[in-house]
Scaffold this active site. Sequence first.
Site, PDB file in Angstrom:
ATOM      1  N   ASP A   1       9.382   2.709  -0.387  1.00  0.00           N
ATOM      2  CA  ASP A   1       8.362   3.379   0.413  1.00  0.00           C
ATOM      3  C   ASP A   1       8.593   2.974   1.866  1.00  0.00           C
ATOM      4  O   ASP A   1       8.217   1.884   2.296  1.00  0.00           O
ATOM      5  CB  ASP A   1       6.961   2.973  -0.063  1.00  0.00           C
ATOM      6  CG  ASP A   1       5.873   3.671   0.750  1.00  0.00           C
ATOM      7  OD1 ASP A   1       6.216   4.352   1.735  1.00  0.00           O
ATOM      8  OD2 ASP A   1       4.696   3.519   0.400  1.00  0.00           O
TER       9      ASP A   1
ATOM     10  N   LYS B   1       4.729   9.224   9.041  1.00  0.00           N
ATOM     11  CA  LYS B   1       4.529   8.677  10.376  1.00  0.00           C
ATOM     12  C   LYS B   1       5.563   9.182  11.402  1.00  0.00           C
ATOM     13  O   LYS B   1       5.376  10.235  11.991  1.00  0.00           O
ATOM     14  CB  LYS B   1       4.494   7.150  10.298  1.00  0.00           C
ATOM     15  CG  LYS B   1       3.371   6.657   9.343  1.00  0.00           C
ATOM     16  CD  LYS B   1       3.141   5.187   9.402  1.00  0.00           C
ATOM     17  CE  LYS B   1       2.260   4.661   8.285  1.00  0.00           C
ATOM     18  NZ  LYS B   1       0.832   4.649   8.528  1.00  0.00           N
TER      19      LYS B   1
ATOM     20  N   TYR C   1       0.864  -1.182   0.000  1.00  0.00           N
ATOM     21  CA  TYR C   1       0.000   0.000   0.000  1.00  0.00           C
ATOM     22  C   TYR C   1       0.896   1.227   0.000  1.00  0.00           C
ATOM     23  O   TYR C   1       1.867   1.285   0.766  1.00  0.00           O
ATOM     24  CB  TYR C   1      -0.881  -0.013   1.260  1.00  0.00           C
ATOM     25  CG  TYR C   1      -1.762   1.212   1.414  1.00  0.00           C
ATOM     26  CD1 TYR C   1      -2.840   1.428   0.567  1.00  0.00           C
ATOM     27  CD2 TYR C   1      -1.513   2.149   2.413  1.00  0.00           C
ATOM     28  CE1 TYR C   1      -3.662   2.545   0.720  1.00  0.00           C
ATOM     29  CE2 TYR C   1      -2.333   3.268   2.578  1.00  0.00           C
ATOM     30  CZ  TYR C   1      -3.403   3.459   1.727  1.00  0.00           C
ATOM     31  OH  TYR C   1      -4.209   4.560   1.877  1.00  0.00           O
TER      32      TYR C   1
END
Length: 429
Positions: A239, A267, A144
């Site tokens: 990523d 994050k 994702y």
Amino acid sequence: MKNDRSHALFTRARELIPGGVNSPVRAFKSVGGEPFFAQRAEGAYLFDVDGNRYVDYVGSWGPMIAGHAHPQVLAAVERTMRDGLSFGVPNALEVTMAEAITQIVPSCEMVRMVNSGTEATLSAIRVARGATGRTRILKFEGCYHGHGDSFLVKAGSGVMTLGLPNSPGVPSALADLTLTLPYNDFDAATKLFDDVGNDIAGLIIEPIVGNANCILPRPGYLQYLRELCTKHGALLIFDEVMTGFRVALGGAQQLYGITPDLSTFGKIIGGGMPVGAYGGRRDLMAQVAPSGPIYQAGTLSGNPVAMAAGLATLELIRAPGFHDALAHSTHALCDGLEAAARDAGVAFTTTRAPGMFGLYFREGPVETFEDAKASDTARFNRFFHAMLERGVYLAPSAFEAGFVSSAHGAAEIALTVAAARESFALLRD
Ligand code: PLP
């Protein structure tokens, strides 16, 4: 367990917010039941509006690696906000953040701050396309990369088929440009690069897949992808929105010794505030506006309060031994859960990297997305609710990685394993 207040809030929320939530997984759709609403959080614990307390293994989906409401992070936010919330002109904290990221992650010679992981990945593939003059991108099943159109794509039938939109609203003309490969499959990668490698602008991958539960790369796999990209002139994009600053201070690229061309983050570098970043080789990043022609911008990018929260978090995790301790806690938790399942006679296995883990209701090993999908999700859902009732909050989906923070000490892990012993016993049919 009391849930009157959460239930009342969810009832109100569903009238006004799609599904009652501002991000789908929070609605508990895959595990069933209703979400609880947070009142506050501290250290390893979340407290809900009905007064229940949970050991939290979600950690706001990754940022809270030093535990919730860490005093040093809160102090940095408080100090910074007194000077103003946003300036719209450059500020010193952005420079300090760029220095911190480029020092910690040497493959990032330059970096640009954005406001979410999604913005980071969208921007990274724009750079890949702009810099190579190619249009196709390559991603992996089960990975994702946020909700950008080019990523909401599933594989067509057969490796060479063009991607198919997996959300209404994604134009097939755009999905066609996204190719998809099975993760950890060397042969499929070889074949695809042999066929169309010279058309690929960038390959984007979660080096450790945290969005299909938690799947680790087979030995040599990431290095092999690095070689294929180099040979065919495609850019390798890691990523690391989830793995960055977590699985090692320098992320998965440090853990596995790979140098990607571009990386994306989020994050942890926001410490709980909305932040993302993308960075990489100087010759690529220098092509981003205004130093180059590839456009990307953001009203709140580099926000001072977000920078302060992120920098305070980075300071905490740069302490010597931080990641060793995180790895130790992750192993203690996963070993404890596996032992409890074994004693209860429940087929169960875990995967783990420092600070993150996957839980599977099947025998191991789990190395591919197909392996992950073969987990008994109905059992996971029952386990999830049994744990929640015992004060342990796991990710509310069988396909999300769990996170351990430095606030998860021996007491929290013992509490979790004790809850798991009772919960596994309930699963014996
Ligand atoms: N990339 C990865 C690996 C992620 O795990 C996520 C979110 O979980 C994203 C990108 C998107 O980040 P955000 O939700 O901040 O847009």
